[in-house]
Structure formats: structure tokens, C-alpha cells
Design a protein around this motif. Structure first.
Motif, PDB file in Angstrom:
ATOM      1  N   ILE A 187      -1.792  -0.050   1.126  1.00 56.05           N
ATOM      2  CA  ILE A 187      -0.992  -1.248   0.880  1.00 56.05           C
ATOM      3  C   ILE A 187      -1.952  -2.369   0.492  1.00 56.05           C
ATOM      4  O   ILE A 187      -2.951  -2.611   1.175  1.00 56.05           O
ATOM      5  CB  ILE A 187      -0.189  -1.652   2.137  1.00 56.05           C
ATOM      6  N   ALA A 188      -1.639  -3.044  -0.616  1.00 56.60           N
ATOM      7  CA  ALA A 188      -2.510  -4.112  -1.112  1.00 56.60           C
ATOM      8  C   ALA A 188      -1.695  -5.380  -1.363  1.00 56.60           C
ATOM      9  O   ALA A 188      -0.469  -5.329  -1.518  1.00 56.60           O
ATOM     10  CB  ALA A 188      -3.201  -3.675  -2.401  1.00 56.60           C
ATOM     11  N   ASP A 189      -2.405  -6.479  -1.431  1.00 58.12           N
ATOM     12  CA  ASP A 189      -1.792  -7.763  -1.746  1.00 58.12           C
ATOM     13  C   ASP A 189      -1.650  -7.855  -3.265  1.00 58.12           C
ATOM     14  O   ASP A 189      -2.656  -7.920  -3.985  1.00 58.12           O
ATOM     15  CB  ASP A 189      -2.670  -8.893  -1.207  1.00 58.12           C
ATOM     16  N   GLU A 190      -0.413  -7.867  -3.735  1.00 56.04           N
ATOM     17  CA  GLU A 190      -0.204  -7.882  -5.190  1.00 56.04           C
ATOM     18  C   GLU A 190      -0.590  -9.210  -5.832  1.00 56.04           C
ATOM     19  O   GLU A 190      -0.592  -9.326  -7.064  1.00 56.04           O
ATOM     20  CB  GLU A 190       1.231  -7.498  -5.554  1.00 56.04           C
ATOM     21  N   ASN A 191      -0.960 -10.198  -5.012  1.00 58.48           N
ATOM     22  CA  ASN A 191      -1.425 -11.475  -5.560  1.00 58.48           C
ATOM     23  C   ASN A 191      -2.937 -11.527  -5.716  1.00 58.48           C
ATOM     24  O   ASN A 191      -3.469 -12.496  -6.254  1.00 58.48           O
ATOM     25  CB  ASN A 191      -0.942 -12.631  -4.674  1.00 58.48           C
ATOM     26  N   ASP A 192      -3.645 -10.504  -5.216  1.00 56.16           N
ATOM     27  CA  ASP A 192      -5.091 -10.438  -5.429  1.00 56.16           C
ATOM     28  C   ASP A 192      -5.368 -10.371  -6.932  1.00 56.16           C
ATOM     29  O   ASP A 192      -4.644  -9.690  -7.665  1.00 56.16           O
ATOM     30  CB  ASP A 192      -5.683  -9.181  -4.779  1.00 56.16           C
ATOM     31  N   PRO A 193      -6.411 -11.049  -7.394  1.00 57.16           N
ATOM     32  CA  PRO A 193      -6.768 -10.928  -8.807  1.00 57.16           C
ATOM     33  C   PRO A 193      -7.177  -9.493  -9.124  1.00 57.16           C
ATOM     34  O   PRO A 193      -7.827  -8.828  -8.310  1.00 57.16           O
ATOM     35  CB  PRO A 193      -7.960 -11.871  -8.976  1.00 57.16           C
ATOM     36  N   LEU A 194      -6.790  -9.029 -10.288  1.00 60.29           N
ATOM     37  CA  LEU A 194      -7.148  -7.679 -10.726  1.00 60.29           C
ATOM     38  C   LEU A 194      -8.341  -7.761 -11.664  1.00 60.29           C
ATOM     39  O   LEU A 194      -8.441  -8.685 -12.476  1.00 60.29           O
ATOM     40  CB  LEU A 194      -5.966  -7.016 -11.431  1.00 60.29           C
ATOM     41  N   LEU A 195      -9.242  -6.795 -11.543  1.00 61.37           N
ATOM     42  CA  LEU A 195     -10.421  -6.732 -12.395  1.00 61.37           C
ATOM     43  C   LEU A 195     -10.527  -5.350 -13.021  1.00 61.37           C
ATOM     44  O   LEU A 195     -10.355  -4.342 -12.338  1.00 61.37           O
ATOM     45  CB  LEU A 195     -11.691  -7.014 -11.573  1.00 61.37           C
ATOM     46  N   ILE A 196     -10.826  -5.315 -14.288  1.00 62.55           N
ATOM     47  CA  ILE A 196     -11.047  -4.046 -14.981  1.00 62.55           C
ATOM     48  C   ILE A 196     -12.471  -3.591 -14.708  1.00 62.55           C
ATOM     49  O   ILE A 196     -13.416  -4.365 -14.843  1.00 62.55           O
ATOM     50  CB  ILE A 196     -10.805  -4.206 -16.494  1.00 62.55           C
ATOM     51  N   ASN A 197     -12.620  -2.350 -14.296  1.00 61.54           N
ATOM     52  CA  ASN A 197     -13.930  -1.730 -14.122  1.00 61.54           C
ATOM     53  C   ASN A 197     -14.221  -0.990 -15.428  1.00 61.54           C
ATOM     54  O   ASN A 197     -13.797   0.150 -15.606  1.00 61.54           O
ATOM     55  CB  ASN A 197     -13.914  -0.778 -12.926  1.00 61.54           C
ATOM     56  N   HIS A 198     -14.922  -1.630 -16.349  1.00 63.44           N
ATOM     57  CA  HIS A 198     -15.099  -1.102 -17.704  1.00 63.44           C
ATOM     58  C   HIS A 198     -15.769   0.268 -17.743  1.00 63.44           C
ATOM     59  O   HIS A 198     -15.591   1.005 -18.712  1.00 63.44           O
ATOM     60  CB  HIS A 198     -15.842  -2.119 -18.576  1.00 63.44           C
TER      61      HIS A 198
END
Length: 189
Positions: free
Chosen positions: A136-147
Motif C-alpha cells: 500500500i502506497a501514498d498515491e500523492n507521493d511524487p513519482l519518478l521514472i527510473n530510466h
């Protein structure tokens, strides 16, 4: 630790029963089951990362599979399957606030991985003997692409995400899990 988790797992259907039997036999016969150096197959840990209401799922667009997919990775010697699943979820999506729904395995699958090139090296056909956890995660956390791993990270409605999965062989794996997630949601109402 990982041996006990697999041994205690209760399969949800015939596929899981057969896959679990394969995993347990593989572990018994291969001291290096946690390492990629076992070219035939190795233990991997994946996660279905959900929002708190369990209505959305966080998927990443993986380079190798050219599809939206769950997150996860190789254990590389770490016997703590849940720890690996959480680490991979954070690394592949950028979410920081992630907690396990349970410390037990959610689903098991043996997944065939076609040969490919990774980091300039040839990787032969092999099996991922996979334990999946529900996080379960906080959907308001910023998302980052791991290139290095993916080219996108996005929250999807669970009811719609399967339409974005282009890897046909993974659809039954996901649909099985989504069915189980729906059971949990109904129990919580």
C-alpha cells in the motif's frame, strides 16, 4: 526465511499449486536459487502497489517487456522477499511511503523470461520463480521514472489497467491477482 514463506504459502488455484511445487523443488535442489548466476532460473520478488482504497494500482512501463507492468526484481542473494519487493517498488516508482498489506506472499508464479540484452550483455532464456506481495502506497507521493528500468510510472484504476498491458502472457497473472484484491476490498466494506 524465503524457504519458509514459500513452504507456508496456500495456493489460490491449480496454476499456483503447480508453480509452487516447481519453486519448492527448485529451491531444494539449488543452493544458488536466490542468485542470477543460476542461469536456468532464480527467485524474484514483485509487488502490486495499491492506493489505500485499493482502487488504483501503480505500474511502470518496462523497457525489456515493452509493457506496463508490476514492479519487482531479482533477490540477488537477499532471502527477505518482502524487503526486496518494497525496495524495488521504491526504486522503480519513486514512492517513499510504502507499507506491506501483509508480510505473507500474495501470489506465486513461475514466469518464463525470453532471452534479451541487458546492460550490453546477453541474458539467456530462464525462469523467474516469483513471489508477489501486496503493498500500500501514498498515491500523492511524487513519482519518478527510473530510466535504467522504465520509461513511465503511473497510477491506473485496477478495473482499467489490463487494457494497457501489452504483454499477453502476463494478463492471466495480473487478472488472478486483481480478482484476489477485489475479494479483499469486498471483505473490508
Amino acid at each position: 526465511m524465503y524457504k519458509k514463506l514459500f513452504a507456508e504459502y496456500q495456493p489460490k488455484n491449480e496454476q499456483e499449486s503447480k508453480d509452487l511445487q516447481l519453486i519448492l523443488n527448485f529451491i531444494k535442489r539449488n543452493d544458488d536459487a536466490l542468485y542470477r548466476t543460476n542461469l536456468a532460473g532464480h527467485i524474484t520478488s514483485s509487488a502490486f502497489v495499491l492506493n489505500q482504497k485499493m482502487t488504483k494500482i501503480l505500474f511502470a512501463y518496462h523497457h525489456i517487456y515493452d509493457s506496463w507492468a508490476w514492479v519487482g526484481g531479482h533477490n540477488d542473494g537477499n532471502p527477505n522477499l518482502l524487503e526486496v519487493a518494497i525496495k524495488e517498488a521504491k526504486e522503480e516508482t519513486g514512492v517513499k511511503h510504502v507499507v506491506p498489506y501483509s508480510d505473507q506472499i500474495f501470489t506465486v508464479d513461475v514466469i518464463y523470461v525470453k532471452n534479451h540484452i541487458k546492460n550490453g550483455l546477453y541474458v539467456p532464456d530462464h525462469l523467474h520463480l516469483n513471489a508477489t506481495f501486496l503493498l500500500i502506497a501514498d498515491e500523492n507521493d511524487p513519482l519518478l521514472i527510473n530510466h535504467a528500468e522504465n520509461s513511465g510510472v503511473k497510477w491506473f484504476l485496477i478495473s482499467e489497467v489490463i487494457d494497457y498491458v501489452s504483454e499477453a502472457r502476463m494478463k492471466p497473472v495480473y487478472l488472478k491477482a486483481f480478482h484476489e484484491i477485489e475479494k479483499i476490498r469486498k471483505q473490508q466494506k
